[in-house]
Design a protein around this motif. Structure first.
Motif, PDB file in Angstrom:
ATOM      1  N   UNK A 191       0.728  -1.061  -0.085  1.00 29.48           N
ATOM      2  CA  UNK A 191      -0.052   0.034   0.073  1.00 29.48           C
ATOM      3  C   UNK A 191       0.754   1.296  -0.283  1.00 29.48           C
ATOM      4  N   UNK A 192       0.489   2.160  -0.898  1.00 26.34           N
ATOM      5  CA  UNK A 192       1.362   3.438  -0.699  1.00 26.34           C
ATOM      6  C   UNK A 192       0.415   4.675  -0.099  1.00 26.34           C
ATOM      7  N   UNK A 193       1.114   5.291   0.681  1.00 25.64           N
ATOM      8  CA  UNK A 193       0.460   6.426   1.585  1.00 25.64           C
ATOM      9  C   UNK A 193       1.236   7.620   1.256  1.00 25.64           C
ATOM     10  N   UNK A 197       5.736  -6.220   1.057  1.00 31.02           N
ATOM     11  CA  UNK A 197       4.208  -6.274   0.802  1.00 31.02           C
ATOM     12  C   UNK A 197       3.721  -7.681   0.277  1.00 31.02           C
ATOM     13  N   UNK A 198       2.311  -7.978   0.735  1.00 30.61           N
ATOM     14  CA  UNK A 198       1.880  -9.199   0.674  1.00 30.61           C
ATOM     15  C   UNK A 198       1.536  -9.631  -0.657  1.00 30.61           C
ATOM     16  N   UNK A 199       1.777  -8.709  -1.763  1.00 30.39           N
ATOM     17  CA  UNK A 199       1.148  -9.059  -2.947  1.00 30.39           C
ATOM     18  C   UNK A 199       2.744  -9.502  -3.825  1.00 30.39           C
ATOM     19  N   UNK A 200       3.820  -9.359  -3.290  1.00 32.70           N
ATOM     20  CA  UNK A 200       5.199  -9.546  -3.779  1.00 32.70           C
ATOM     21  C   UNK A 200       5.928 -10.451  -2.904  1.00 32.70           C
ATOM     22  N   UNK A 201       5.384 -11.357  -2.543  1.00 28.46           N
ATOM     23  CA  UNK A 201       6.104 -12.394  -1.558  1.00 28.46           C
ATOM     24  C   UNK A 201       6.855 -13.581  -2.228  1.00 28.46           C
ATOM     25  N   UNK A 202       6.787 -13.720  -3.334  1.00 23.41           N
ATOM     26  CA  UNK A 202       7.070 -15.091  -4.060  1.00 23.41           C
ATOM     27  C   UNK A 202       8.774 -15.444  -3.877  1.00 23.41           C
TER      28      UNK A 202
END
Length: 231
Positions: A1-3, A122-127
């Motif tokens: 997430x970007x803030x 981040x949990x969309x790039x944990x491979x």
């Protein structure tokens, strides 16, 4: 997430708001050198924004975009026992023991693969984070060889004389398979052959929010490298 940082924000307040830590925020934002000095309007990466608990067994979701449909909790391929093993075990068996877990939940575990995964990723790039941790648990790589990027892990395995590049047809369960996915990359472990098609296990974007879960998948992306441990 970007803030987008607002005037008056502090890392400690943001860490509390997003259920993370100042240390994790610092790791996820290496451009910040002083935890007490952040600037309004700058972008901040919030790690763990998609952390979640494991879904009910048997629940499935869409496969990694562009791949062939794959099962998230399917049975192991019949030839999975022919895999590579490190001094501490098989990375394939280690990965399979976490089948169905969300990457965010796995990183909260205090031992094994979860302990070796870096929680700020981040949990969309944990491979690569997951594959690296499985290799560490198998004793195939050191903690210093752990890498959270596909290209970084490829480079470290290329430099390690215990690993050798092989073709997919010569792959064994537990081999590290790096793929080109659109403008990015993805890395998984080879899981064997099923109905003449290669099957893989890894941290894949199968959750509806785009976050990753440990799952089996059939993929047809261009393969950049297959690394096999020779010991």
């Amino acid at each position: 997430m970007n803030y987008r940082i607002k005037s008056g924000d502090t890392l400690s307040a943001l860490a509390l708001k997003y259920n993370t830590s100042v240390d994790a925020l610092m790791k996820a934002n290496p451009q910040i050198k002083n935890a007490d000095l952040i600037y309004a309007d700058a972008n901040l990466n919030i790690p763990g924004a998609k952390d979640g608990f494991d879904s009910a067994p048997g629940r499935s979701g869409p496969n990694l975009a562009g791949g062939r449909p794959g099962s998230t909790n399917g049975a192991a391929p019949p030839d999975s026992g022919d895999g590579v093993k490190g001094p501490l075990g098989s990375p394939y068996d280690i990965a399979r023991s976490h089948l169905g877990k969300n990457a965010g939940s796995l990183k909260l575990e205090g031992s094994g693969v979860g302990k070796d995964m870096e929680d700020w990723v981040p949990n969309n790039v944990n491979c690569a984070n997951f594959v690296s941790a499985c290799l560490e648990q198998a004793g195939m790589i050191s903690n210093g060889q752990h890498d959270n990027s596909v290209m970084g892990l490829m480079s470290k395995l290329d430099a390690d004389p215990q690993f050798k590049r092989v073709s997919l047809k010569d792959a064994k369960p537990g081999d590290v398979v790096s793929m080109k996915v659109g403008s990015g990359q993805h890395v998984v472990l080879f899981a064997g052959w099923e109905n003449g098609q290669p099957k893989f296990i890894g941290s894949n974007n199968v959750n509806s929010d785009g976050s990753q879960r440990i799952s089996f998948s059939n993929m047809n992306y261009p393969i950049m490298a297959v690394h096999q441990y020779r010991g």
